[in-house]
Scaffold this active site. Sequence first.
Site, PDB file in Angstrom:
ATOM      1  N   PHE A 256       0.552  38.006  38.869  1.00 15.95           N
ATOM      2  CA  PHE A 256      -0.012  36.646  38.787  1.00 15.95           C
ATOM      3  C   PHE A 256      -0.346  36.033  40.140  1.00 15.95           C
ATOM      4  O   PHE A 256      -0.287  34.814  40.308  1.00 15.95           O
ATOM      5  CB  PHE A 256       0.912  35.723  37.961  1.00 15.95           C
ATOM      6  N   GLY A 260      -9.094  34.157  41.655  1.00 12.59           N
ATOM      7  CA  GLY A 260     -10.238  34.356  40.759  1.00 12.59           C
ATOM      8  C   GLY A 260     -10.991  33.058  40.579  1.00 12.59           C
ATOM      9  O   GLY A 260     -10.926  32.154  41.424  1.00 12.59           O
ATOM     10  N   CYS A 267      -3.588  28.083  26.612  1.00 13.49           N
ATOM     11  CA  CYS A 267      -2.233  27.601  26.911  1.00 13.49           C
ATOM     12  C   CYS A 267      -2.003  27.057  28.319  1.00 13.49           C
ATOM     13  O   CYS A 267      -1.496  25.951  28.450  1.00 13.49           O
ATOM     14  CB  CYS A 267      -1.227  28.678  26.555  1.00 13.49           C
ATOM     15  N   LYS A 270      -3.499  23.516  28.806  1.00 16.25           N
ATOM     16  CA  LYS A 270      -2.872  22.453  27.989  1.00 16.25           C
ATOM     17  C   LYS A 270      -1.387  22.279  28.310  1.00 16.25           C
ATOM     18  O   LYS A 270      -0.878  21.164  28.314  1.00 16.25           O
ATOM     19  CB  LYS A 270      -3.119  22.715  26.503  1.00 16.25           C
TER      20      LYS A 270
HETATM   21  N1  NAI Z   1      -2.365  31.916  21.835  1.00 18.37           N
HETATM   22  C1  NAI Z   1      -1.353  32.372  22.546  1.00 18.37           C
HETATM   23  O1  NAI Z   1      -1.462  33.381  23.242  1.00 18.37           O
HETATM   24  C2  NAI Z   1      -0.036  31.670  22.540  1.00 18.37           C
HETATM   25  C3  NAI Z   1       0.139  30.440  21.900  1.00 18.37           C
HETATM   26  N2  NAI Z   1       1.347  29.818  21.918  1.00 18.37           N
HETATM   27  C4  NAI Z   1       1.536  28.559  21.205  1.00 18.37           C
HETATM   28  O2  NAI Z   1       1.606  28.843  19.792  1.00 18.37           O
HETATM   29  C5  NAI Z   1       1.003  27.779  19.040  1.00 18.37           C
HETATM   30  C6  NAI Z   1      -0.097  28.339  18.167  1.00 18.37           C
HETATM   31  O3  NAI Z   1      -1.119  28.835  19.010  1.00 18.37           O
HETATM   32  P1  NAI Z   1      -2.275  29.787  18.454  1.00 18.37           P
HETATM   33  O4  NAI Z   1      -1.673  30.802  17.557  1.00 18.37           O
HETATM   34  O5  NAI Z   1      -3.052  30.218  19.630  1.00 18.37           O
HETATM   35  O6  NAI Z   1      -3.121  28.743  17.587  1.00 18.37           O
HETATM   36  P2  NAI Z   1      -4.340  29.019  16.602  1.00 18.37           P
HETATM   37  O7  NAI Z   1      -5.213  27.833  16.696  1.00 18.37           O
HETATM   38  O8  NAI Z   1      -4.895  30.378  16.846  1.00 18.37           O
HETATM   39  O9  NAI Z   1      -3.647  29.052  15.155  1.00 18.37           O
HETATM   40  C7  NAI Z   1      -3.061  27.949  14.530  1.00 18.37           C
HETATM   41  C8  NAI Z   1      -3.255  28.108  13.013  1.00 18.37           C
HETATM   42  O10 NAI Z   1      -2.495  27.109  12.340  1.00 18.37           O
HETATM   43  C9  NAI Z   1      -3.204  26.751  11.161  1.00 18.37           C
HETATM   44  N3  NAI Z   1      -2.683  25.485  10.624  1.00 18.37           N
HETATM   45  C10 NAI Z   1      -2.875  24.220  11.100  1.00 18.37           C
HETATM   46  N4  NAI Z   1      -2.222  23.339  10.308  1.00 18.37           N
HETATM   47  C11 NAI Z   1      -1.598  24.043   9.333  1.00 18.37           C
HETATM   48  C12 NAI Z   1      -0.767  23.707   8.227  1.00 18.37           C
HETATM   49  N5  NAI Z   1      -0.455  22.441   7.942  1.00 18.37           N
HETATM   50  N6  NAI Z   1      -0.320  24.698   7.437  1.00 18.37           N
HETATM   51  C13 NAI Z   1      -0.643  25.988   7.681  1.00 18.37           C
HETATM   52  N7  NAI Z   1      -1.431  26.369   8.708  1.00 18.37           N
HETATM   53  C14 NAI Z   1      -1.898  25.415   9.524  1.00 18.37           C
HETATM   54  C15 NAI Z   1      -4.645  26.709  11.633  1.00 18.37           C
HETATM   55  O11 NAI Z   1      -5.560  26.784  10.536  1.00 18.37           O
HETATM   56  C16 NAI Z   1      -4.698  27.947  12.563  1.00 18.37           C
HETATM   57  O12 NAI Z   1      -5.108  29.099  11.842  1.00 18.37           O
HETATM   58  C17 NAI Z   1       0.554  26.745  20.078  1.00 18.37           C
HETATM   59  O13 NAI Z   1       1.555  25.792  20.242  1.00 18.37           O
HETATM   60  C18 NAI Z   1       0.408  27.562  21.352  1.00 18.37           C
HETATM   61  O14 NAI Z   1       0.591  26.785  22.512  1.00 18.37           O
HETATM   62  C19 NAI Z   1       2.438  30.375  22.526  1.00 18.37           C
HETATM   63  C20 NAI Z   1       2.335  31.592  23.151  1.00 18.37           C
HETATM   64  C21 NAI Z   1       1.098  32.332  23.210  1.00 18.37           C
HETATM   65  O1  UGA Z   2       1.667  30.307  26.238  1.00 16.22           O
HETATM   66  C1  UGA Z   2       0.755  31.107  26.130  1.00 16.22           C
HETATM   67  O2  UGA Z   2      -0.190  30.991  25.364  1.00 16.22           O
HETATM   68  C2  UGA Z   2       0.693  32.335  26.973  1.00 16.22           C
HETATM   69  O3  UGA Z   2      -0.063  32.006  28.169  1.00 16.22           O
HETATM   70  C3  UGA Z   2      -0.281  33.109  29.040  1.00 16.22           C
HETATM   71  O4  UGA Z   2      -0.992  34.147  28.385  1.00 16.22           O
HETATM   72  P1  UGA Z   2      -2.599  34.143  28.227  1.00 16.22           P
HETATM   73  O5  UGA Z   2      -3.123  32.749  28.347  1.00 16.22           O
HETATM   74  O6  UGA Z   2      -2.882  34.916  27.000  1.00 16.22           O
HETATM   75  O7  UGA Z   2      -3.192  34.985  29.433  1.00 16.22           O
HETATM   76  P2  UGA Z   2      -2.773  35.392  30.912  1.00 16.22           P
HETATM   77  O8  UGA Z   2      -2.838  36.855  31.032  1.00 16.22           O
HETATM   78  O9  UGA Z   2      -1.516  34.742  31.326  1.00 16.22           O
HETATM   79  O10 UGA Z   2      -3.991  34.787  31.756  1.00 16.22           O
HETATM   80  C4  UGA Z   2      -4.241  33.396  31.797  1.00 16.22           C
HETATM   81  C5  UGA Z   2      -5.355  33.106  32.760  1.00 16.22           C
HETATM   82  O11 UGA Z   2      -4.921  33.295  34.106  1.00 16.22           O
HETATM   83  C6  UGA Z   2      -5.859  34.103  34.815  1.00 16.22           C
HETATM   84  N1  UGA Z   2      -5.117  34.879  35.844  1.00 16.22           N
HETATM   85  C7  UGA Z   2      -4.018  35.603  35.500  1.00 16.22           C
HETATM   86  C8  UGA Z   2      -3.306  36.295  36.466  1.00 16.22           C
HETATM   87  C9  UGA Z   2      -3.721  36.240  37.814  1.00 16.22           C
HETATM   88  O12 UGA Z   2      -3.115  36.842  38.737  1.00 16.22           O
HETATM   89  N2  UGA Z   2      -4.819  35.501  38.117  1.00 16.22           N
HETATM   90  C10 UGA Z   2      -5.535  34.820  37.175  1.00 16.22           C
HETATM   91  O13 UGA Z   2      -6.538  34.144  37.506  1.00 16.22           O
HETATM   92  C11 UGA Z   2      -6.510  34.964  33.752  1.00 16.22           C
HETATM   93  O14 UGA Z   2      -7.762  35.443  34.166  1.00 16.22           O
HETATM   94  C12 UGA Z   2      -6.600  33.986  32.596  1.00 16.22           C
HETATM   95  O15 UGA Z   2      -7.753  33.172  32.707  1.00 16.22           O
HETATM   96  C13 UGA Z   2       1.081  33.671  29.482  1.00 16.22           C
HETATM   97  O16 UGA Z   2       0.875  34.814  30.314  1.00 16.22           O
HETATM   98  C14 UGA Z   2       1.931  34.056  28.273  1.00 16.22           C
HETATM   99  O17 UGA Z   2       3.229  34.494  28.693  1.00 16.22           O
HETATM  100  C15 UGA Z   2       2.078  32.824  27.373  1.00 16.22           C
HETATM  101  O18 UGA Z   2       2.823  33.155  26.196  1.00 16.22           O
END
Ligand code: NAI
Ligand code: UGA
Length: 444
Positions: A256, A260, A267, A270
Amino acid sequence: MKITVIGTGYVGLVSGTCFAEMGNKVTCIDIDQSKINKLKQGVIPIYEPGLEAMVIRNYDRNTLKFSTKLSENLDGCDIAFIAVGTPTGDDGSADLKYVLQVAKEIGESMTTPLIVVDKSTVPVGTADKVRATISQELENRQVTIDFDVVSNPEFLKEGDAISDFMKPDRVVVGADNPASAEKMKQLYATFFRSGSARFIAMDVRSAEMTKYVANAMLATKISFMNEVANICERVGADVNDVRIGIGSDSRIGYSFIYPGCGYGGSCFPKDVKALHRTAKEHGYEASLIGAVETVNDAQKLVIAKKVVKRFGEDLTGKTFAVWGLSFKPDTDDMREAPAIYIIKDLVARGASIKAYDPKAMHEAQSFYLKGVSKVTYHNSKYETLPGSDAMMLLTDWKEFRIPDFEELKTQLKQPVVFDGRNQYDDKAMKDMGFEYFQIGKQPI
Ligand SMILES: NC(=O)C1=CN([C@@H]2O[C@H](COP(=O)(O)OP(=O)(O)OC[C@H]3O[C@@H](n4cnc5c(N)ncnc54)[C@H](O)[C@@H]3O)[C@@H](O)[C@H]2O)C=CC1
Ligand SMILES: O=C(O)[C@H]1O[C@H](OP(=O)(O)OP(=O)(O)OC[C@H]2O[C@@H](n3ccc(=O)[nH]c3=O)[C@H](O)[C@@H]2O)[C@H](O)[C@@H](O)[C@@H]1O
């Protein structure tokens, strides 16, 4: 165990599928009927390597089900995971309306004792709100059913989601009741082959805080390096060498610290905002965390600034090939992708864009760049080159790493490359006849 996952997005679908893979009986719930219909037909709504085969395998062997009806899937359930979105609200804080709506629905329909788990990323104190919402609904129904609320933040990365979930660095569980912590430990024991040292139990508030601090720390590393890159350019140093020079110190490490064109995704942007806001709500100005966001906002336009410096403020009549639209490789996710900001800036200056991305063009066309005129989409990276004044690399997809440089050079109107991910060697580029601009180093 019998598990219900509410919210079948990136996190819900991956978590539910991985729990099913370990032999649990899982139902994934979503309010989006079309998403559930597709999943039942084996169509995966997101691009995530390895996910499709695992979903289909578990659906076929009945360990994984999909439904829109939460009320029909709580009876006899051991654990209900809340995995809905927590987008940025108007004031920068995390908007909890989806989480609390699910809590309300759980309270309205649960019939048997239940552990409710916040897997969504939620600010400190949210478990208390979820608990209060469920209690209120049970009171309205005049029933008493045992339940507990636990925090289990998710750390998976898009693009590596399956391996992150199946082989986690750690699982953090915040539980104030030891019996709930033990149940969670049993659930995750199958993911740890060698003991459970990576299962980290703590109180609920600390677990909620851990998630934000992890993301803010990673975002801080990136913004720090981007700031260093901007200084390097001005003083004549090479950030690529500086990165290796500092990363070799094991206290700093290599991960990390790649400079870039700014971090994107659903995530980091936000969660950094939300942590800043939480601090403010508690009377503390977290200036370092605020600066992480400010640096990133500016970094997203650094490549556009380099283009302007090379081609002038008025880009009317100029065309740029863009390689990569998603916020990072191996995903079709375009949320907060630097490409959105760069392309809009250049189009506003009169430029035309010829874009290619291996997976994210549909997202770009349908949502994130919808209505942005003068952007065309192409079937291959090479198709974007004829008639373009320069190429801009914005996402570090593997297929961009060693392109056919001869074709790149001859197809462009002039051999100019702006690299937002520092993928190429500048001396080699110069020797091949390119004018090559990267992040954190003056062109040679
Ligand atoms: N996207 C990621 O890589 C990561 C996300 N998170 C966290 O996890 C949470 C979810 O993120 P994502 O999966 O990316 O969101 P997403 O937007 O891809 O999925 C959320 C889903 O919840 C559904 N939904 C909304 N209200 C609902 C309800 N009342 N009942 C049933 N389904 C409902 C939506 O239709 C949607 O399909 C967020 O808080 C995010 O910050 C944490 C780690 C990694
Ligand atoms: O809370 C979340 O949603 C997730 O957010 C990130 O995961 P993600 O957003 O999927 O992707 P990353 O691989 O972390 O990259 C995030 C951004 O940082 C940038 N990045 C990453 C690494 C780096 O060295 N430099 C850099 O510019 C990437 O290009 C990308 O735009 C975290 O890595 C996860 O551990 C976490 O669960």
